[in-house]
Write an enzyme that holds these catalytic residues in place. Structure first.
Site, PDB file in Angstrom:
ATOM      1  N   SER A 136       0.862  -1.172   0.000  1.00  0.00           N
ATOM      2  CA  SER A 136       0.000   0.000   0.000  1.00  0.00           C
ATOM      3  C   SER A 136       0.902   1.226   0.000  1.00  0.00           C
ATOM      4  CB  SER A 136      -0.878  -0.028   1.251  1.00  0.00           C
ATOM      5  OG  SER A 136      -1.641   1.157   1.334  1.00  0.00           O
ATOM      6  N   LYS A 162      -1.040  -1.037  -4.441  1.00  0.00           N
ATOM      7  CA  LYS A 162      -2.223  -0.245  -4.088  1.00  0.00           C
ATOM      8  C   LYS A 162      -1.772   1.187  -3.887  1.00  0.00           C
ATOM      9  CE  LYS A 162      -4.646   0.043   0.331  1.00  0.00           C
ATOM     10  NZ  LYS A 162      -5.299  -0.797   1.359  1.00  0.00           N
ATOM     11  N   LYS A 164      -3.009   5.126  -2.781  1.00  0.00           N
ATOM     12  CA  LYS A 164      -4.060   5.870  -2.100  1.00  0.00           C
ATOM     13  C   LYS A 164      -4.523   7.000  -3.000  1.00  0.00           C
ATOM     14  CE  LYS A 164      -4.033   3.826   2.000  1.00  0.00           C
ATOM     15  NZ  LYS A 164      -5.228   3.242   2.631  1.00  0.00           N
ATOM     16  N   ASP A 189      -7.163   2.963  -3.227  1.00  0.00           N
ATOM     17  CA  ASP A 189      -7.894   2.993  -1.951  1.00  0.00           C
ATOM     18  C   ASP A 189      -8.201   4.440  -1.590  1.00  0.00           C
ATOM     19  OD1 ASP A 189      -8.931   2.638   0.585  1.00  0.00           O
ATOM     20  OD2 ASP A 189      -7.142   1.697   1.440  1.00  0.00           O
ATOM     21  N   GLU A 214     -11.002   0.494  -3.472  1.00  0.00           N
ATOM     22  CA  GLU A 214     -11.286   0.172  -2.076  1.00  0.00           C
ATOM     23  C   GLU A 214     -11.969   1.344  -1.377  1.00  0.00           C
ATOM     24  OE1 GLU A 214      -7.754  -1.286  -0.152  1.00  0.00           O
ATOM     25  OE2 GLU A 214      -8.593  -1.095   1.859  1.00  0.00           O
ATOM     26  N   ASP A 239     -13.574  -1.974   2.948  1.00  0.00           N
ATOM     27  CA  ASP A 239     -12.653  -2.049   4.077  1.00  0.00           C
ATOM     28  C   ASP A 239     -13.423  -1.537   5.313  1.00  0.00           C
ATOM     29  OD1 ASP A 239     -10.707  -1.524   6.016  1.00  0.00           O
ATOM     30  OD2 ASP A 239      -9.353  -0.432   4.716  1.00  0.00           O
ATOM     31  N   LYS A 263      -9.518  -7.030   7.950  1.00  0.00           N
ATOM     32  CA  LYS A 263      -8.518  -6.588   8.922  1.00  0.00           C
ATOM     33  C   LYS A 263      -8.889  -7.181  10.264  1.00  0.00           C
ATOM     34  CE  LYS A 263      -7.153  -2.284   6.686  1.00  0.00           C
ATOM     35  NZ  LYS A 263      -7.363  -0.820   6.627  1.00  0.00           N
ATOM     36  N   GLY A 291      -3.816  -4.122   6.115  1.00  0.00           N
ATOM     37  CA  GLY A 291      -2.813  -3.789   7.119  1.00  0.00           C
ATOM     38  C   GLY A 291      -3.137  -2.461   7.773  1.00  0.00           C
TER      39      GLY A 291
HETATM   40  O1  OSB Z   1      -7.160   1.704   4.421  1.00  0.00           O
HETATM   41  O2  OSB Z   1      -5.939  -0.003   4.243  1.00  0.00           O
HETATM   42  C1  OSB Z   1      -6.136   1.112   4.717  1.00  0.00           C
HETATM   43  C2  OSB Z   1      -3.085   2.179   6.760  1.00  0.00           C
HETATM   44  C3  OSB Z   1      -3.685   2.845   7.813  1.00  0.00           C
HETATM   45  C4  OSB Z   1      -5.053   2.968   7.815  1.00  0.00           C
HETATM   46  C5  OSB Z   1      -5.827   2.416   6.786  1.00  0.00           C
HETATM   47  C6  OSB Z   1      -5.224   1.747   5.737  1.00  0.00           C
HETATM   48  C7  OSB Z   1      -3.831   1.656   5.717  1.00  0.00           C
HETATM   49  C8  OSB Z   1      -3.098   1.048   4.624  1.00  0.00           C
HETATM   50  C9  OSB Z   1      -1.713   0.572   4.944  1.00  0.00           C
HETATM   51  O3  OSB Z   1      -3.483   1.007   3.476  1.00  0.00           O
HETATM   52  C10 OSB Z   1      -1.574  -0.899   4.933  1.00  0.00           C
HETATM   53  C11 OSB Z   1      -0.230  -1.288   5.479  1.00  0.00           C
HETATM   54  O4  OSB Z   1       0.743  -1.165   4.742  1.00  0.00           O
HETATM   55  O5  OSB Z   1      -0.172  -1.692   6.659  1.00  0.00           O
HETATM   56 MG    MG Z   2      -8.305   0.592   3.092  1.00  0.00          MG
END
Ligand code: OSB
Ligand code: MG
Length: 373
Positions: A136, A162, A164, A189, A214, A239, A263, A291
């Site tokens: 991510s 992924k 953001k 995402d 996402e 999510d 998660k 994560g």
């Molecule tokens: O939306 O998946 C998410 C991190 C913090 C809060 C929300 C998210 C995330 C990530 C990071 O996308 C995932 C990771 O690398 O741990």
């Molecule tokens: Mg997410």
């Protein structure tokens, strides 16, 4: 399994690189660890709440208080038949799945150690010997910086990227990524940054054949996601919306998503995560493990979870070094050049704790015993 003592520890560790989502930038993590002692052994869990209540309602401080004042007292001094008992014992607490999930995961880890089993076996996993990994990548200061980061992760072997997105960092940026990397497995995402009024903008992403988008809409909005999914070719992955197996069933029934990010913390622990997994599997919906910028314990728990059979897509569980100069476990989590994490067979979550380092990064600690009768 009698639970004699529970120690809460808050650890503070700087991230190697800042991580930015539509709701803000994180540079340093403050995490609550839960150590559960019983039958002469310890089990460990990690609370996945962020530092501020922006992903969901929880944050480090709320997790500490929920654990200390409401969740831990429910299991202290109790003789549990199974780790399955923990979720029902704390189910009267509204919300706060991450705090409750940190405790539940610690008790699964304890149970695994008492049985001499790796955690993946204890939770009914083991469908694969290695888990496929994606990364991510947060919002960067420039598109060039994002392209460089993607190249670095592809070179490291990661199987999907992924990125953001948020209003103002979406269609044009995804277009540039696709121009540079036309064939990679790519997804976006939004962390709830859009509303149904943005449907046209989200529809414009269809041309980039993303694996999925996402959580585009509000954190608690399943109905609007169903309306959006009906308009998009791109699969929606939920999510934030999925906090229980019941939510998963409702979202699937309504056609609000075609993929689910599971998660561990967000759904309150292993028992509920498994139920979400099973509900999705029964409906033919693939899942993957999300994560929350975890340190080693949370990361190891995610690896165990990812061995359940329906975790068929690469998740956001990646190498420790992407987050930490030094992790709290030995060895750190490592990824093969093919972009996979190999499963370990030692009892419990599968890694040693680096106790010296753990001590160094601890900023607060409190041990709870059974209430005097
Ligand atoms: O939306 O998946 C998410 C991190 C913090 C809060 C929300 C998210 C995330 C990530 C990071 O996308 C995932 C990771 O690398 O741990
Ligand atoms: Mg997410």
């Amino acid at each position: 399994m009698r639970i004699d003592r529970i120690t809460l520890r808050q650890i503070r560790m700087p991230l190697v690189h800042f991580f930015e989502t539509s709701f803000g930038r994180t540079t340093q993590r403050d995490m609550v660890l839960v150590e559960v002692q019983g039958e002469g052994m310890s089990g460990w869990g990690e609370v996945t709440a962020g530092e501020r209540p922006f992903y969901n309602e929880e944050w480090t401080e709320s997790a500490w208080l929920i654990l200390r004042d409401f969740a831990a007292p429910r299991v202290l001094g109790r003789d549990l038949a199974s780790a399955e008992d923990v979720a029902p014992l704390t189910a009267h607490i509204r919300g706060h799945q991450m705090a409750r999930g940190g405790l539940e995961a610690a008790i699964w880890d304890l149970q695994a150690r008492l049985h001499g089993n790796p955690l993946w076996k204890e939770i009914g996993g083991g469908a694969r010997r290695e888990i496929p990994c994606g990364v991510s990548i947060g919002i960067q200061n420039s598109v060039e910086q994002l392209l460089d980061k993607i190249q670095t992760e592809l070179d490291a072997g990661y199987q999907r990227i992924k990125m953001k997105i948020k209003p103002g960092w979406d269609v044009d940026v995804v277009r540039r990524v696709r121009e540079r990397f036309p064939r990679i497995r790519l997804m976006a995402d939004a962390n709830s940054a859009y509303t149904l009024a943005d449907s046209d903008r989200l529809k414009a992403l269809d041309e980039f054949y993303l694996m999925m988008i996402e959580q585009p809409l509000a954190h608690d909005e399943i109905v609007d996601h169903a309306a959006l999914q009906a308009k998009l070719d791109t699969p929606i992955c939920l999510d934030e919306c999925i906090r229980s197996a019941h939510h998963a069933e409702q979202a699937i029934r309504m056609g609000a998503c075609r993929i689910i990010n599971i998660k561990l913390g967000r759904v309150g622990g292993f028992s509920e995560a498994r139920k979400v997994h099973d509900a999705a599997q029964a409906a033919g919906i693939p899942v993957w493990c999300g994560g929350m910028l975890e340190a080693g314990i949370g990361r190891a728990h995610n690896i165990a979870l990812s061995t359940l059979p329906n975790f068929v897509l690469p998740g956001d569980v990646s190498a420790s070094r992407r987050y930490w100069a030094r992790d709290v476990i030995c060895p750190p989590v490592e990824v093969t050049p093919q972009g996979a994490i190999q499963i370990r067979d030692q009892a419990g979550f599968g890694y040693e704790l680096d106790r010296e380092f753990l001590q160094q990064v601890t900023v607060r600690e409190e041990t709870l015993g059974p209430r005097p009768a």
